[in-house]
Design an enzyme around this catalytic site. Structure first.
Site, PDB file in Angstrom:
ATOM      1  N   HIS A 152      -1.629   0.477  -9.038  1.00 60.84           N
ATOM      2  CA  HIS A 152      -2.238  -0.210  -8.333  1.00 60.84           C
ATOM      3  C   HIS A 152      -0.912  -0.441  -6.937  1.00 60.84           C
ATOM      4  CE1 HIS A 152      -3.435  -3.426  -6.064  1.00 60.84           C
ATOM      5  NE2 HIS A 152      -2.292  -3.954  -6.100  1.00 60.84           N
ATOM      6  N   CYS A 153      -0.745  -0.181  -7.075  1.00 59.70           N
ATOM      7  CA  CYS A 153       0.805  -0.650  -6.089  1.00 59.70           C
ATOM      8  C   CYS A 153       1.082   1.101  -4.792  1.00 59.70           C
ATOM      9  CB  CYS A 153       2.193  -0.618  -6.773  1.00 59.70           C
ATOM     10  SG  CYS A 153       2.136  -2.720  -7.100  1.00 59.70           S
ATOM     11  N   ILE A 154       1.767   1.929  -5.402  1.00 59.01           N
ATOM     12  CA  ILE A 154       1.497   2.791  -5.042  1.00 59.01           C
ATOM     13  C   ILE A 154       0.979   3.762  -3.813  1.00 59.01           C
ATOM     14  CG2 ILE A 154       3.561   5.155  -5.238  1.00 59.01           C
ATOM     15  CD1 ILE A 154       4.522   4.620  -6.957  1.00 59.01           C
ATOM     16  N   VAL A 208      -1.877   2.086  -3.149  1.00 65.09           N
ATOM     17  CA  VAL A 208      -2.612   0.931  -2.483  1.00 65.09           C
ATOM     18  C   VAL A 208      -1.292   0.292  -1.002  1.00 65.09           C
ATOM     19  CG1 VAL A 208      -3.884  -1.094  -2.274  1.00 65.09           C
ATOM     20  CG2 VAL A 208      -3.836   0.194  -4.281  1.00 65.09           C
ATOM     21  N   ASP A 209      -0.561  -0.193  -1.212  1.00 62.61           N
ATOM     22  CA  ASP A 209       0.317  -0.949  -0.196  1.00 62.61           C
ATOM     23  C   ASP A 209       0.811  -0.173   0.860  1.00 62.61           C
ATOM     24  OD1 ASP A 209       0.376  -2.569  -2.485  1.00 62.61           O
ATOM     25  OD2 ASP A 209       2.578  -2.313  -2.753  1.00 62.61           O
TER      26      ASP A 209
END
Length: 435
Positions: free
Chosen positions: A273-275, A277-278
């Site tokens: 979810h993080c890399i 998306v952020d």
């Protein structure tokens, strides 16, 4: 006694009731930590299948054992009631819901909005409400608080608001929820004091910052840093491959330097979810201020192009075997975005599956931790597919995820060309290729 003094004492005496909205990879381990430390903890999730499993003491996340859930339930400190009415009982409510991107790579905060709207009828004076979902700077102030204030209560007069970004790394053997320091930012010094006190009950260390925006930006910096460095090694991998140089050997050699270097590893595309998306959250917000984040966008272009690079390599391997992609049977090893977990969020395997099928290949997948593909927003057409056995009945096998189970593949026995995108297999073999 002031508002913050009363809540502070409740937390200190473990009389505070803690609620967590969103019982996924972030919310579930977090609420279990509070229950295990003696806090009455209430979990909320719109997915009734999850709450039903928890009530039966069962786990739906591989690295969280069912025994841990059963102990929390049996203690009487953990419950997952239907609906959101129990939010009124909570002294602290932590929101840990997904924040995906839409089709235009723009922030989708609908789950934050829905969660806040769901608790508006039940929030009361004296509560602390913390957003944990990764998002762009300003979300707490511009999205969460205005919705909560529809209750007639005012932030820092009637309730406190804070942001504390999640830092979960599923299945990490060295760090767990409670041993990863927690950044905390609030809308007032009083709110910060209370939020810090809450997390200090279960987390090894808190790091206070000046505002919710600062806390939100901290999370984006952490993951943008990783995305950019992964893009660098992805680009170097493609460059070095042309030169006949193995990027993995180079990284292993470079990381022996005891200062000034940190190893990052290439892959078939970003997952989780993080890399993936952020950084796009940050570029989107930057445009509001007339800023072009060219460095971040270039890294995004490189990382999102990696599935195409793998497809090109697959074509080359099949060509070596006098075959074309069209009509070939291809097995993708690994659906999870990371080794040895069951989390398939933003997995590059989905992109590879779609692209290969568009080229006419018959594509199957194998993953020991994901026996059946669940419904996803972007790849709904793959829902229901089941994990296939690894066998010789394929024209090409592509390793997408470095599960431990794949490290000992017997290439000699399979006699199928294997394209390894993760440097999973270290043995040399004429049928082993790298991407």
């Amino acid at each position: 006694m002031t508002l913050n003094d009363e809540l502070y004492q409740k937390i200190e005496q473990k009389k505070a009731v803690v609620g967590v909205i969103g019982l996924g990879y972030v919310g579930l381990p977090l609420i279990l930590c509070f229950a295990e430390k003696g806090f009455k903890s209430i979990g909320f999730d719109i997915d009734t299948k999850k709450t039903a499993l928890l009530m039966r003491g069962e786990s739906y996340i591989k690295h969280i054992p069912a025994e841990r859930i059963r102990k929390a339930m049996d203690s009487g400190l953990f419950s997952t009631p239907a609906g959101f009415a129990s939010a009124a009982e909570c002294d602290a409510i932590l929101i840990a819901v997904p924040t995906p991107l839409n089709k235009n790579r723009e922030p989708d905060v609908q789950y934050i909005v829905a969660s806040c709207e769901a608790i508006v009828p039940y929030i009361r004076k004296g509560q602390l409400i913390v957003l944990e979902s990764s998002t762009y700077p300003g979300t707490t102030d511009e999205v969460m608080i205005p919705i909560l204030e529809k209750s007639g209560l005012k932030v820092d007069n009637d309730f406190f608001a804070a942001f504390s970004p999640e830092r979960e790394d599923p299945a990490n053997k060295d760090y767990r929820t409670e041993t990863i320091p927690k950044v905390v930012g609030a809308t007032s010094p009083e709110g910060l004091k209370v939020a810090e006190k809450l997390y200090q009950q279960v987390i090894v260390r808190t790091i206070p910052v000046s505002s919710t925006k600062a806390a939100e930006a901290t999370k984006l910096l952490e993951n943008t840093f990783r995305a950019i460095n992964i893009a660098l090694v992805n680009e170097l991998k493609m460059t070095f491959m042309k030169m006949g140089i193995d990027i993995w050997e180079i990284i292993d050699a470079a990381k022996t330097k005891p200062f000034g270097f940190m190893p990052f590893y290439p892959g078939p595309g970003l997952g989780g979810h993080c890399i993936p998306v952020d950084p796009f959250y940050l570029t989107w917000k930057a445009r509001e201020y007339g800023v072009s984040t060219r460095f971040i966008e270039l890294a995004g272009d490189i990382n999102t192009s990696m599935p195409d690079f793998v497809i090109h390599r697959a074509m080359e391997v099949l060509n070596d075997c006098h075959k074309s992609v069209k009509g070939s049977r291809i097995l993708l090893l690994g659906l999870a975005y990371k080794s040895n977990i069951d989390d398939d969020r933003e997995s590059p395997t989905y992109s590879l599956m779609e692209k290969l099928e568009d080229l006419g290949a018959a594509v199957h997948y194998n993953d020991p931790y994901i026996p059946v593909i669940k419904m996803t927003r972007e790849y709904a057409k793959f829902a229901g597919r089941t994990s296939a056995a690894i066998s010789h009945n394929y024209d090409l096998i592509i390793i997408v995820t470095a599960h431990d189970e794949y490290k000992s593949l017997d290439i000699q026995k399979l006699q199928v060309p294997i394209l390894d995108t993760r440097n999973t297999i270290r043995q040399a073999h004429p049928l082993l290729y790298k991407a």
